[in-house]
Design an enzyme around this catalytic site. Structure first.
Site, PDB file in Angstrom:
ATOM      1  N   ASN A 107       0.650 -26.332  56.462  1.00  0.00           N
ATOM      2  CA  ASN A 107      -0.291 -25.259  56.139  1.00  0.00           C
ATOM      3  C   ASN A 107      -1.622 -25.387  56.874  1.00  0.00           C
ATOM      4  O   ASN A 107      -2.488 -24.515  56.747  1.00  0.00           O
ATOM      5  CB  ASN A 107      -0.520 -25.202  54.629  1.00  0.00           C
ATOM      6  CG  ASN A 107       0.711 -24.704  53.888  1.00  0.00           C
ATOM      7  OD1 ASN A 107       1.572 -24.042  54.462  1.00  0.00           O
ATOM      8  ND2 ASN A 107       0.818 -25.043  52.614  1.00  0.00           N
ATOM      9  N   CYS A 129       7.273  -8.367  52.315  1.00  0.00           N
ATOM     10  CA  CYS A 129       5.915  -8.175  51.797  1.00  0.00           C
ATOM     11  C   CYS A 129       5.495  -6.723  51.971  1.00  0.00           C
ATOM     12  O   CYS A 129       5.417  -6.222  53.083  1.00  0.00           O
ATOM     13  CB  CYS A 129       4.938  -9.088  52.539  1.00  0.00           C
ATOM     14  SG  CYS A 129       3.334  -9.189  51.749  1.00  0.00           S
ATOM     15  N   ASP A 138      -2.863  -6.886  51.730  1.00  0.00           N
ATOM     16  CA  ASP A 138      -3.885  -5.857  51.592  1.00  0.00           C
ATOM     17  C   ASP A 138      -5.288  -6.445  51.680  1.00  0.00           C
ATOM     18  O   ASP A 138      -6.221  -5.794  52.180  1.00  0.00           O
ATOM     19  CB  ASP A 138      -3.708  -5.077  50.293  1.00  0.00           C
ATOM     20  CG  ASP A 138      -3.809  -5.963  49.060  1.00  0.00           C
ATOM     21  OD1 ASP A 138      -3.313  -7.106  49.110  1.00  0.00           O
ATOM     22  OD2 ASP A 138      -4.393  -5.517  48.059  1.00  0.00           O
TER      23      ASP A 138
END
Length: 421
Positions: free
Chosen positions: A23, A117, A125
């Protein structure tokens, strides 16, 4: 399709090396798109998601090579195709991290919506709202995010961005985009994960001006250009936490080299409460465990709370611990898919909405189980290590997305585990 065959009941002893963090590596590979000069990343793990990201940026015209020693050399000077097509990103949500750097450096980008998604769901968003606040014009057409700058503008402009929720990839996207924007950008409600801090430190080496990373408020003063740099990827706290849970469950004594205990406070506190002994230094964590531990209840929250990415692994430990426990998942829906597979191994678990209630049992029994996602895979491996008899974990391509040769590392400390075709 590969599977893992595990014969449980072996205690773990020895030394394990913790790999670089997936990550952190994924956004840092995208950060190399911000400069026309060569960038070198050290300690990059060999994972399926990393291979996919390298394929994605090569498709844009970037020269990228993953060397045997874990170094990745990147040169985005010849980048000529600022696009992330669906066929390359459908398996990896982190592909959205290309949007900010491409838009900031080239003034345009075409990035597929990550697989599964939909706009309006967490967190794409939020990415669009933040970049629009920085002056980007973004539309969504035929499954693609099409982003560009208004006519006459050559750079994004600084903005004050407050997200509706804490989003790690959103914070990373905004930070990368703001590094080349005009003026100051302030990120409120920013994610505080160690991987955010590591990305910020890489960007600073490239010439970015960033303050407050590691807190909920980050300030970025945009610069006109970024240069090349060399950066070492931070150790993977989730891999380290997974191995800590494995040793706590099986019993034994293992040293994790390059483990960062200061990035795992919430998990280590729970392991100590359960009865494991943990020592830590600047670059290692040692875990020792004897007999059955005590079950621990916990609730997942954003960093520095208990990480959602460790929920499944700790649940596997609770399954064979003394007493009952409650695990509450607040970050992601559908993150209890491993429960049915743990039950196949003999675990006693009941689900009520966002809460799982686990009644610890003395032993699990080997069976064939199916991995449903990355961290679920790890929980099934831990359960297999303690189960009586043989456990087969199917669909381990999920595991390979986030763990660098897990079975080889576990075998090196005494586990009876092998990969089979």
């Amino acid at each position: 399709m590969d599977k893992l065959k595990i014969r449980g009941g072996k205690r773990l002893h020895g030394v394990l090396d913790v790999a670089g963090a997936k990550n952190a590596a994924l956004p840092e590979l995208c950060a190399a798109l911000l400069s026309a000069e060569p960038v070198t990343l050290v300690n990059v793990p060999r994972l399926q998601d990393v291979a996919t990201m390298l394929k994605l940026i090569r498709n844009m015209g970037v020269t990228a090579e993953h060397h045997e020693d874990g170094r990745v050399t990147l040169d985005a000077g010849g980048l000529n195709n600022p696009e992330a097509p669906y066929e390359l990103v459908k398996t990896m949500r982190a592909s959205v991290l290309a949007l900010g750097p491409l838009l900031a450096r080239f003034g345009k980008a075409k990035v597929s919506l990550p697989g599964g998604c939909a706009i309006g769901s967490r967190p794409v968003d939020q990415h669009l709202k933040g970049l629009q606040a920085m002056g980007a014009e973004i539309t969504v057409e035929h499954g693609y995010m099409l982003a560009s700058l208004p006519a006459g503008r050559t750079r994004l402009k600084g903005a004050h961005i407050t997200t509706d929720m804490v989003t790690v990839t959103g914070t990373e996207n905004f930070m990368m985009a703001a590094a080349l924007a005009e003026g100051e950008t302030v990120l409120e409600n920013a994610a505080q994960e160690p991987e955010i801090t590591d990305l910020a430190e890489m960007l600073i080496k490239m010439g970015a001006k960033i303050e407050g990373h590691g807190t909920s408020k980050i300030r970025i003063q945009g610069v006109e250009r970024l240069h090349g740099a060399e950066h070492q990827v931070v150790a993977d706290r989730i891999e380290a936490g997974t191995f800590l849970c494995a040793v706590a469950a099986t019993g034994g004594d293992v040293v994790l080299r390059h483990g960062r205990a200061d990035h795992l406070d919430a998990v280590i506190d729970k392991l100590r409460d359960a009865g494991a002994t943990i020592e830590a230094g600047a670059d290692f964590i040692r875990v020792k465990s004897e007999g059955r531990l005590k079950a621990q209840s916990f609730r997942t929250t954003e960093y520095p709370g208990f990480p959602t990415d460790m929920q499944a692994q700790f649940m596997a430990l609770n399954c064979i611990s003394q007493g009952a426990s409650k695990v509450t998942e607040t970050i992601f829906e559908n993150r209890f898919m491993h429960v049915n597979e743990l039950v196949r191994l003999g675990a006693h678990i009941q689900i009520d909405g966002k809460v799982s209630v686990i009644e610890g049992v003395e032993k699990l029994s080997g069976a064939t189980v199916m991995a449903t996602d990355l961290r679920a895979s790890a929980s099934l491996v831990i359960a297999g290590l303690v189960a009586e008899g043989e456990t087969i974990v199917d669909r381990i391509y999920h595991l390979d997305r986030g763990y660098d040769r897990m079975e080889a590392k576990l075998r090196a400390v005494g586990a009876d585990i092998e990969r089979v075709k």
